[in-house]
Scaffold this motif. Structure first.
Motif, PDB file in Angstrom:
ATOM      1  N   PHE A  78     -21.269   6.937  25.902  1.00 46.39           N
ATOM      2  CA  PHE A  78     -20.117   7.176  25.064  1.00 46.39           C
ATOM      3  C   PHE A  78     -18.889   7.633  26.054  1.00 46.39           C
ATOM      4  O   PHE A  78     -19.268   8.234  27.029  1.00 46.39           O
ATOM      5  CB  PHE A  78     -20.334   7.896  23.896  1.00 46.39           C
ATOM      6  N   ALA A  79     -17.687   7.458  25.811  1.00 46.41           N
ATOM      7  CA  ALA A  79     -16.796   8.133  26.402  1.00 46.41           C
ATOM      8  C   ALA A  79     -15.383   8.414  25.837  1.00 46.41           C
ATOM      9  O   ALA A  79     -15.038   7.763  24.669  1.00 46.41           O
ATOM     10  CB  ALA A  79     -16.212   7.249  27.624  1.00 46.41           C
ATOM     11  N   LEU A  80     -14.673   9.899  25.933  1.00 45.73           N
ATOM     12  CA  LEU A  80     -13.843  10.208  25.179  1.00 45.73           C
ATOM     13  C   LEU A  80     -12.523  10.432  26.142  1.00 45.73           C
ATOM     14  O   LEU A  80     -12.579  10.797  27.217  1.00 45.73           O
ATOM     15  CB  LEU A  80     -14.015  11.604  24.318  1.00 45.73           C
ATOM     16  N   GLY A  81     -11.261  10.726  25.607  1.00 43.84           N
ATOM     17  CA  GLY A  81     -10.462  11.095  26.121  1.00 43.84           C
ATOM     18  C   GLY A  81      -9.512  10.157  27.110  1.00 43.84           C
ATOM     19  O   GLY A  81      -9.449   8.956  26.775  1.00 43.84           O
ATOM     20  N   GLU A  82      -9.161  10.364  28.094  1.00 43.68           N
ATOM     21  CA  GLU A  82      -8.207   9.649  28.999  1.00 43.68           C
ATOM     22  C   GLU A  82      -8.658   8.156  29.367  1.00 43.68           C
ATOM     23  O   GLU A  82      -7.847   7.143  29.285  1.00 43.68           O
ATOM     24  CB  GLU A  82      -7.406  10.460  30.323  1.00 43.68           C
ATOM     25  N   ASN A  83      -9.904   8.221  29.637  1.00 45.29           N
ATOM     26  CA  ASN A  83     -10.354   6.997  30.297  1.00 45.29           C
ATOM     27  C   ASN A  83     -10.542   5.841  29.238  1.00 45.29           C
ATOM     28  O   ASN A  83      -9.803   4.656  29.523  1.00 45.29           O
ATOM     29  CB  ASN A  83     -11.795   7.147  30.770  1.00 45.29           C
ATOM     30  N   PRO A  84     -11.067   5.931  28.112  1.00 45.82           N
ATOM     31  CA  PRO A  84     -11.085   4.839  27.096  1.00 45.82           C
ATOM     32  C   PRO A  84      -9.754   4.565  26.466  1.00 45.82           C
ATOM     33  O   PRO A  84      -9.504   3.618  25.865  1.00 45.82           O
ATOM     34  CB  PRO A  84     -12.160   5.576  26.051  1.00 45.82           C
ATOM     35  N   LYS A  85      -8.993   5.681  26.698  1.00 48.32           N
ATOM     36  CA  LYS A  85      -7.596   5.062  25.878  1.00 48.32           C
ATOM     37  C   LYS A  85      -6.582   4.896  26.970  1.00 48.32           C
ATOM     38  O   LYS A  85      -5.463   4.478  26.606  1.00 48.32           O
ATOM     39  CB  LYS A  85      -6.843   6.551  25.166  1.00 48.32           C
ATOM     40  N   ARG A  86      -6.846   4.802  28.172  1.00 48.78           N
ATOM     41  CA  ARG A  86      -6.168   4.278  29.072  1.00 48.78           C
ATOM     42  C   ARG A  86      -5.564   2.842  28.865  1.00 48.78           C
ATOM     43  O   ARG A  86      -4.312   2.514  28.943  1.00 48.78           O
ATOM     44  CB  ARG A  86      -6.565   4.420  30.411  1.00 48.78           C
ATOM     45  N   ARG A  87      -6.337   1.733  28.581  1.00 41.14           N
ATOM     46  CA  ARG A  87      -6.079   0.461  28.581  1.00 41.14           C
ATOM     47  C   ARG A  87      -5.113   0.372  27.219  1.00 41.14           C
ATOM     48  O   ARG A  87      -4.684  -0.697  26.828  1.00 41.14           O
ATOM     49  CB  ARG A  87      -7.334  -0.342  28.134  1.00 41.14           C
ATOM     50  N   GLY A  88      -5.174   1.438  26.281  1.00 42.21           N
ATOM     51  CA  GLY A  88      -4.017   1.337  25.098  1.00 42.21           C
ATOM     52  C   GLY A  88      -2.680   1.593  25.502  1.00 42.21           C
ATOM     53  O   GLY A  88      -1.878   1.646  24.835  1.00 42.21           O
ATOM     54  N   LEU A 112     -30.920   7.585  23.500  1.00 40.90           N
ATOM     55  CA  LEU A 112     -30.125   8.860  23.793  1.00 40.90           C
ATOM     56  C   LEU A 112     -28.464   8.789  24.160  1.00 40.90           C
ATOM     57  O   LEU A 112     -28.353   7.739  24.879  1.00 40.90           O
ATOM     58  CB  LEU A 112     -30.666   9.840  25.118  1.00 40.90           C
ATOM     59  N   VAL A 113     -27.768   9.387  23.630  1.00 46.73           N
ATOM     60  CA  VAL A 113     -26.300   9.270  23.886  1.00 46.73           C
ATOM     61  C   VAL A 113     -25.898  10.250  24.979  1.00 46.73           C
ATOM     62  O   VAL A 113     -25.984  11.563  24.678  1.00 46.73           O
ATOM     63  CB  VAL A 113     -25.457   9.480  22.278  1.00 46.73           C
ATOM     64  N   HIS A 114     -25.161   9.673  25.882  1.00 50.45           N
ATOM     65  CA  HIS A 114     -24.717  10.311  26.782  1.00 50.45           C
ATOM     66  C   HIS A 114     -22.974  10.354  26.882  1.00 50.45           C
ATOM     67  O   HIS A 114     -22.616   9.110  27.158  1.00 50.45           O
ATOM     68  CB  HIS A 114     -25.138  10.117  28.295  1.00 50.45           C
ATOM     69  N   ALA A 115     -22.359  11.304  26.577  1.00 52.13           N
ATOM     70  CA  ALA A 115     -20.988  11.132  26.178  1.00 52.13           C
ATOM     71  C   ALA A 115     -20.161  11.764  27.283  1.00 52.13           C
ATOM     72  O   ALA A 115     -20.210  13.070  27.379  1.00 52.13           O
ATOM     73  CB  ALA A 115     -20.844  11.735  24.784  1.00 52.13           C
ATOM     74  N   HIS A 116     -19.499  10.796  27.931  1.00 55.03           N
ATOM     75  CA  HIS A 116     -18.291  11.698  28.984  1.00 55.03           C
ATOM     76  C   HIS A 116     -17.319  12.086  27.808  1.00 55.03           C
ATOM     77  O   HIS A 116     -16.784  11.676  26.920  1.00 55.03           O
ATOM     78  CB  HIS A 116     -17.844  10.300  29.633  1.00 55.03           C
ATOM     79  N   CYS A 117     -16.713  13.367  28.358  1.00 54.11           N
ATOM     80  CA  CYS A 117     -15.830  14.044  27.567  1.00 54.11           C
ATOM     81  C   CYS A 117     -15.193  15.211  28.320  1.00 54.11           C
ATOM     82  O   CYS A 117     -15.867  15.769  29.357  1.00 54.11           O
ATOM     83  CB  CYS A 117     -16.506  14.642  26.341  1.00 54.11           C
ATOM     84  N   TYR A 118     -14.023  15.642  28.237  1.00 53.29           N
ATOM     85  CA  TYR A 118     -13.288  16.668  28.957  1.00 53.29           C
ATOM     86  C   TYR A 118     -13.124  17.845  27.928  1.00 53.29           C
ATOM     87  O   TYR A 118     -13.395  19.086  28.578  1.00 53.29           O
ATOM     88  CB  TYR A 118     -12.212  16.256  29.898  1.00 53.29           C
ATOM     89  N   ARG A 119     -12.080  17.532  27.329  1.00 53.39           N
ATOM     90  CA  ARG A 119     -11.338  18.545  26.489  1.00 53.39           C
ATOM     91  C   ARG A 119     -12.201  19.207  25.156  1.00 53.39           C
ATOM     92  O   ARG A 119     -12.968  18.391  24.493  1.00 53.39           O
ATOM     93  CB  ARG A 119     -10.070  18.171  25.876  1.00 53.39           C
ATOM     94  N   ALA A 120     -12.025  20.224  24.931  1.00 54.64           N
ATOM     95  CA  ALA A 120     -12.625  21.085  23.733  1.00 54.64           C
ATOM     96  C   ALA A 120     -12.387  20.367  22.378  1.00 54.64           C
ATOM     97  O   ALA A 120     -13.637  20.230  21.687  1.00 54.64           O
ATOM     98  CB  ALA A 120     -12.265  22.525  23.626  1.00 54.64           C
ATOM     99  N   ASP A 121     -11.433  19.855  22.069  1.00 54.19           N
ATOM    100  CA  ASP A 121     -11.135  19.352  20.704  1.00 54.19           C
ATOM    101  C   ASP A 121     -11.860  17.876  20.568  1.00 54.19           C
ATOM    102  O   ASP A 121     -12.588  17.639  19.740  1.00 54.19           O
ATOM    103  CB  ASP A 121      -9.709  18.958  20.855  1.00 54.19           C
TER     104      ASP A 121
END
Lengths: 427, 450
Positions: B164-174, B244-253
């Motif tokens: 999974f991925a959160l934050g800047e990378n998955p929203k970049r293409r938007g 198993l879910v391995h989720a890329h993430c950065y920020r606390a929120d």
């Protein structure tokens, strides 16, 4: 209301206090002193007017000095990173925070010193690991501008400057595609055809030669003092280079580019320091015989080719040492400056004597930049730039306990330690 | 160049398996860092690729091969919980949910990064899909068995995963500013949550349809099965705890957001990857039971990494999170031992705690701790020999064993170089002689993902 006035006054008071402290001599006793240029001494160090005034096993504390008991801590010179973008790049993916690369191929008149942000969060982070001075380089296309040598301490860039112009930065044209990561000039697989790449390379070399030729003509024309002579800022900035007063930091990674750069430096009669050397091949002998120093890129790098030895970036520093080439290390970065000592240590794992690794981040860097009379070792008369540690500063686990720059104690707190304490104590 | 690399590959294959797993092996005179059972000076007996015995004195069975460690250090093979080596491509970035694709289909066992990682002591790696999508592709756990084929490098019996991925990378293409670029939802962190919630809403519906079908079938009803959905199947496996879910993430929120989404749908996040602001919500991470796999000290390379601190691993560990240190880089992967040493400096962890972050902790995160991650009887003989303590910057890897086979031997690597160089020269010479004038040149296809 009055708060607005109060703040500057408080800051002024702090500044006065700091300089008053500087005036008082400092005597550090019970330290294991590693001068780097001589064998270790267990004893004391006297600091006066920001300079090292005495070192000795039996040195006595003069009257009226502030005494600091080091309690057996190790005292090393502050470390020097010979290539960074410190103060120019805050967040590498955000253009608004990048000031290293200007438009245009030839910009010798640009000065990194004026764009260094003294409040960059990277500065105290690097200090916390024992780095007291760095070279800040521009990038750009061919001649990117002038690199500065700075202390990692000061209210303004004027305070920080050790040498406002330490070198002219030149990326030597290479026969490959553009691009590369983390300040590297190493290109990925080129999309352009070979003939196109070759044409571009020849064109860039021709333009570089022409720029130097025009600079020489300017120099001659100026010397003749004709009436109405108009100053050209670009060529004016080239004069110290043509007079061999200012070295040129030439980025050249592989054998072919290094050969090109050496031929060019001889033809133009300029002093060069090679940077980002990765694959010197048969040029090692020339580097030694022609006294050309080298700034090595991070040793934590992949080999350039698939079939190169897996450890080739790790063993390169020792190869240079065995060939008698004078070298220092650079991180070519801002956020990884703090890992400079570990980069040097990695070379030790693969053969470089530990003392030589230490020299490459202290005295040899100072020698290359012509400031060996001021920084890079613990010697009488030099600036009091040093660190107190609980061990070998090249080992990751070693803690830097205290740092002094020009005799002034520097705070080792930073963005990271502040966030650490704040969140460690979160209920 | 491909020809040359194949030559190297061939040579290393010839060098690598110096001992056959059939014979017993005894590593003697070693300073053994078991990670879970303390340190000792002694021997390790290996039988059928497994650690048979670890003790100060081990009786070598007749015919056993003896490796004299000469007082050097032995630690468990390093496990990297976040890598992209050995894959032909890693990012199916055209869509925001790419759970139908998987790394297993594009494994490249000839990629030189495998050998280089091995030479840095890594024996197990979690090879992940990229981070261009809120829900990315399926992942594979491999062992760095250099010289084996794609099937041969898979970690048999490891649990499947998904990125999974959160934050800047998955929203970049938007939010692409490239003229003519087709914008892809989402463009915000709000949209990232929505994509994940929508996908699991669909997956629940799909799961129910199959359950309903199974129930009807069990009752003897004649029903046709629901249409198979290869995108939703892996998500159903997540809901059922099989993937198993391995989720890329950065920020606390965003970390907190994902934990709450998972809570709502009733599944677990196995690991938070990068998780650079994990230290801010360590309590919540520990309560959910997610592991954290982070960098030692990377920061400031993008806005969401500006609050990254090198104390992250130590804080999360102290607050009860299972923490590992990863590389996400074919280079960093080569010295994870000194990355672990950074937790001694930043946060004052013990040597065992530091080493655990690159051995037993990532083993637990990948649920392979019964097989690897420490030096204990019954586990795979995945071992690394270092000339100095592995937490010293002056240490280098001497030998690496996977299941009792020597896959890396520094002495052999070094002594084999002259021959490789000679063959390289011979090949170059041959190519020069055979080069026809004015032959039309074809640009070589790049092997690397771009």
């Amino acid at each position: 209301m009055n708060m607005r006035r109060f703040v500057p006054i408080a800051m002024l008071a702090a500044a006065v206090l700091a300089s008053a402290e500087d005036a008082a001599p400092l005597f550090i006793r019970n330290a294991v002193i590693h001068p780097v240029t001589a064998g270790e001494i267990t004893g004391s160090l006297l600091v006066k007017d920001g300079l090292i005034a005495g070192i000795g096993a039996k040195l006595a504390a003069p009257k009226g000095v502030k005494v600091l008991d080091a309690k057996g801590a190790h005292l090393y010179p502050g470390m020097i990173d010979s290539a960074t973008v410190m103060g120019l790049t805050e967040i590498s993916s955000v253009r608004e925070t990048q000031d290293a690369s200007e438009l245009g191929d030839f910009n010798p008149q640009l000065r990194t010193i004026v764009a260094i942000n003294p409040d960059s969060e990277h500065i105290p982070v690097a200090r916390a690991n024992g780095i007291t001075s760095v070279i800040t380089i521009p990038s750009g296309s061919i001649i990117g501008g002038q690199a500065a040598l700075i202390h990692l301490d000061g209210w303004t860039w004027e305070d920080m400057a050790v040498s406002r112009s330490a070198a002219m930065h030149l990326i030597f044209p290479v026969l490959s595609g553009g691009g590369g990561r983390r300040g590297s000039s190493i290109a990925g697989p080129s999309r352009a055809s070979f003939s196109e790449t070759q044409r571009r390379y020849e064109e860039q070399k021709r333009k570089l030669g022409q720029f130097f030729e025009e600079a020489r003509r300017y120099q001659k024309a100026k010397a003749a003092k004709p009436a109405g002579f108009k100053t050209d800022l670009k060529f004016e900035a080239m004069l110290p280079v043509l007079d061999r007063k200012l070295p040129v930091m030439v980025v050249a990674s592989r054998e072919r580019a290094i050969k090109d750069a050496i031929v060019f430096s001889e033809k133009e009669n300029i002093r060069i320091v090679l940077a980002q050397v990765r694959e010197p091949g048969a040029t090692l002998g020339d580097l030694k015989s022609k006294n050309i120093p080298v700034i090595l890129p991070e040793t934590f790098a992949l080999p350039l080719e698939e079939d190169d030895a897996y450890d080739s970036p790790f063993t390169l520093p020792n190869e240079l040492f065995k060939s008698g080439v004078l070298f220092a290390f650079g991180t070519f970065d801002s956020s990884f400056v703090r890992n400079l000592p570990y980069q040097a240590a990695n070379a030790v794992a693969f053969g470089l004597p530990q003392q030589e690794a230490l020299k490459a981040v202290t005295i040899n860097a100072a020698r290359i930049w012509g400031v060996e009379d001021k920084i890079g070792s613990i010697e009488k008369g030099k600036w009091a730039d040093f660190i107190l540690t609980d061990g070998d500063p090249l080992e990751t686990r070693t803690q830097i306990k205290q740092m002094f720059i020009r005799g002034r104690e520097v705070n080792l707190e930073n963005r990271h330690t502040r966030l650490y304490h704040r969140y460690l104590n979160r209920p | 160049m491909k020809l040359l690399s194949n030559l190297v590959l061939l040579d290393l294959v010839l060098f690598a398996p110096t001992c056959l797993p059939a014979a017993d092996i005894v590593i003697q005179n070693a300073r053994i860092l078991t990670v879970t059972k303390g340190n000792l000076t002694g021997s390790i007996l290996i039988r059928d690729g497994k650690i048979q015995e670890v003790a100060e004195k081990v009786l070598a069975p007749p015919g056993a091969q003896i490796i004299d460690a000469g007082g050097q250090f032995v630690m468990p093979g390093i496990i990297d919980c976040h890598s992209h080596i050995a894959a032909e491509s890693i990012n199916e970035s055209s869509i925001s949910v790419s759970s139908m694709v998987g790394i297993e289909d594009v494994l490249d066992p000839e990629e030189i990064s495998i050998y280089r990682a091995l030479a840095g002591g890594v024996t197990t790696a979690n090879v992940l899909h990229g981070s261009a999508n809120a829900i990315g592709g399926k992942c594979s756990v491999i062992k760095t068995r250099w010289g084996k084929d794609a099937r041969g490098i898979l970690f048999d019996g490891s649990k499947p995963g998904i990125k999974f991925a959160l934050g800047e990378n998955p929203k970049r293409r938007g939010g692409s500013t490239t003229p003519g670029a087709v914008l892809r939802y989402p463009a915000t962190r709000m949209g990232v949550e929505d994509v994940i919630r929508q996908a699991f809403t669909d997956a629940k519906f799909y799961q129910a349809a199959w359950k309903d079908h199974a129930a009807k079938k069990a009752r003897g009803e004649q029903v046709s099965p629901p249409r198979r959905d290869l995108k939703l199947e892996p998500l159903v496996e997540v809901l059922e705890g099989k993937r198993l879910v391995h989720a890329h993430c950065y920020r606390a929120d965003e970390i907190l957001m994902l934990l709450r989404v998972a809570d709502d749908f009733g599944f677990k996040i196995r690991t938070l990857q990068h998780v650079l602001e994990g230290y801010k919500v360590a309590r919540e991470i520990a309560a959910h039971g997610a592991g954290a796999s982070t960098f030692s000290d990377w920061w400031a390379y993008k806005v969401e990494a500006y609050d990254a601190i090198p104390f992250n691993a130590a804080i999360m560990h102290k607050k009860g999170v299972l923490v590992s240190l990863n590389s996400d880089s074919a280079e960093l992967m080569r010295h994870l031992n000194t990355e672990a040493a950074k937790t001694l400096k930043y946060g004052g962890l013990t040597e065992d705690e530091a080493l655990a972050m690159i051995t037993i902790n990532p083993a637990k995160q990948l649920m392979v701790e019964s097989r690897v991650g420490s030096i204990e009887a019954g586990k795979d003989a995945d071992l690394v020999l270092y000339d100095k303590h592995p937490l010293s910057n002056y240490a280098k890897v001497q030998k690496v064993l996977i299941e009792g086979e020597v896959y890396f031997d520094r002495d052999k690597d070094v002594s084999g170089r002259a021959e490789i160089e000679a063959r390289r020269k011979a090949l170059n010479e041959k190519q020069r002689r055979q080069r026809r004038p004015a032959a039309p040149s074809k640009p070589a296809a790049s092997r690397r993902p771009v």
